[in-house]
Design an enzyme around this catalytic site. Sequence first.
Site, mmCIF file in Angstrom:
data_model
loop_
_atom_site.group_PDB
_atom_site.id
_atom_site.type_symbol
_atom_site.label_atom_id
_atom_site.label_comp_id
_atom_site.label_asym_id
_atom_site.label_seq_id
_atom_site.Cartn_x
_atom_site.Cartn_y
_atom_site.Cartn_z
ATOM 1 N N VAL A 40 52.945 30.155 44.948
ATOM 2 C CA VAL A 40 51.680 29.437 45.104
ATOM 3 C C VAL A 40 51.934 27.950 44.900
ATOM 4 C CG1 VAL A 40 49.290 29.229 44.333
ATOM 5 C CG2 VAL A 40 50.449 31.446 44.213
ATOM 6 N N HIS A 60 47.865 43.375 47.725
ATOM 7 C CA HIS A 60 47.990 43.111 46.298
ATOM 8 C C HIS A 60 47.289 41.797 45.927
ATOM 9 C CE1 HIS A 60 49.807 45.026 42.828
ATOM 10 N NE2 HIS A 60 50.221 43.840 42.385
ATOM 11 N N ASN A 104 43.841 45.479 44.761
ATOM 12 C CA ASN A 104 44.542 45.676 43.493
ATOM 13 C C ASN A 104 43.557 45.425 42.348
ATOM 14 O OD1 ASN A 104 46.934 46.236 41.930
ATOM 15 N ND2 ASN A 104 47.033 44.070 41.448
ATOM 16 N N GLU A 105 43.852 44.509 41.468
ATOM 17 C CA GLU A 105 43.044 44.296 40.266
ATOM 18 C C GLU A 105 41.991 43.204 40.506
ATOM 19 O OE1 GLU A 105 46.121 43.429 37.470
ATOM 20 O OE2 GLU A 105 46.656 45.540 37.168
ATOM 21 N N GLU A 156 49.261 51.795 37.817
ATOM 22 C CA GLU A 156 50.231 51.036 37.026
ATOM 23 C C GLU A 156 50.080 51.410 35.554
ATOM 24 O OE1 GLU A 156 49.990 46.816 37.557
ATOM 25 O OE2 GLU A 156 49.808 46.946 39.752
ATOM 26 N N TRP A 186 54.986 51.105 36.338
ATOM 27 C CA TRP A 186 55.154 49.756 36.884
ATOM 28 C C TRP A 186 56.588 49.297 36.646
ATOM 29 C CZ3 TRP A 186 53.343 46.717 40.388
ATOM 30 C CH2 TRP A 186 53.744 45.379 40.427
#
EC number: 3.2.1.151
Length: 502
Positions: A172, A251, A296-297, A430, A472
Amino acid sequence: MEKQSFSDGLFSPLGIKRVIFMLVLLTTSFISCSNSDEKGGSLEVAQEYRNLEFDARGSRQTIQIDGPAEWHISTSESWCKSSHTIGEGKQYVNITVEANDTQKERTATVTVSASGAPDIIINVKQSLYSVPAYDEYIAPDNTGMRDLTSMQLSALMKAGVNVGNTFEAVIVGNDGSLSGDETCWGNPTPNKVLFEGIKAAGFDVVRIPVAYSHQFEDAATYKIKSAWMDKVEAAVKAALDAGLYVIINIHWEGGWLNHPVDANKEALDERLEAMWKQIALRFRDYDDRLLFAGTNEVNNDDANGAQPTEENYRVQNGFNQVFVNTVRATGGRNHYRHLIVQAYNTDVAKAVAHFTMPLDIVQNRIFLECHYYDPYDFTIMPNDENFKSQWGAAFAGGDVSATGQEGDIEATLSSLNVFINNNVPVIIGEYGPTLRDQLTGEALENHLKSRNDYIEYVVKTCVKNKLVPLYWDAGYTEKLFDRTTGQPHNAASIAAIMKGLN
């Protein structure tokens, strides 16, 4: 003027009788007016609330009733419910409709009534469930798609491992731009021998987290580069060839989905649909050993630590519906494919309290995904913070957490029976504790035993509750397998997982 005698005045017998008569008349009039105010009078529901429209997913709308001292509400259909059956004065009332899985539009009426006032009718209309119409759609094809419910399929999957920090790895930039590839976080490209090693060790499932947003050919249309799809597909094929069930998802990707509010919903839904349409079309011809997981989360990065709002939950649940709709709309084997949807932040407690099952054009082909990382200070707290190095009854009184011990694991994971008992299988996508390899001597020895005790206990509890646990594995020093040779790297932890299964 003629003088009036005292005997003819107010306090004469005749005058007193007149006063009493007037008091009775006034009292009767007052009571009559009071009863009129209580039982009749104005009953108002604004025109904007007289016709309510809901989509097929089911939701809630709030109306305002302005009435006399007492009013009543009734609904004509059991799927349409009011938060009140009786009220008084000015109040807000929630009208809630259940998800519409009837494959047709349906209607109901809500009646608001009060004594002495005309009834007010509120018309409720709920649309039928449908999926997008894509030019790329093909007729459903059940070749290789066994006649198994997701609950039945989950019994065949048993346990698995993530190939983490690989295809979902992104860099990023300071400006929020994304770059990188599957090796940018230091792990090698997954190969055939890795998946064969995972299968040989006794695992049935591999979860391959994937990012796509750093590989757009056209960011405006969210078109994903074919070369990146080729890489992901090569890994999927190698894992399937090794005899594994395979899960791929969208993800983290820098967290673009982590703003689940109504103001962002349309744009986020559009992007999610565009990406899943491409993924679903690319992998449409694979059999039912390939499963898709929508996200995902997902949580709210803008919350600054505050608890999620009902709006956050609703929008995140909506992401699951967009995912299901998009995959089904591609047809072919995807019509029957088993899909995995996520609880808010994949949190168990939030799943139990706030998860809404998406509608689907096929029955019993959806899993729920949660993650398990309790206790936080033992499992994933960063190494530079005040982490706990030990876990479990064997180390009671030692460097253990106040929560997340055996009883807590039992209580948390067994709470997911609310889904299992309703034939909704649950994947623990996970779990796993960080390896604190900076420890030495006895501290390291106790830590390693704690890790493996924890791993075994989580797996054992998952098996007991019919959950599918996926370890995980982020690579690096705590990896289960050497990513290049496929040989066990941490045989003791692999053994702990297998012991928990039996």
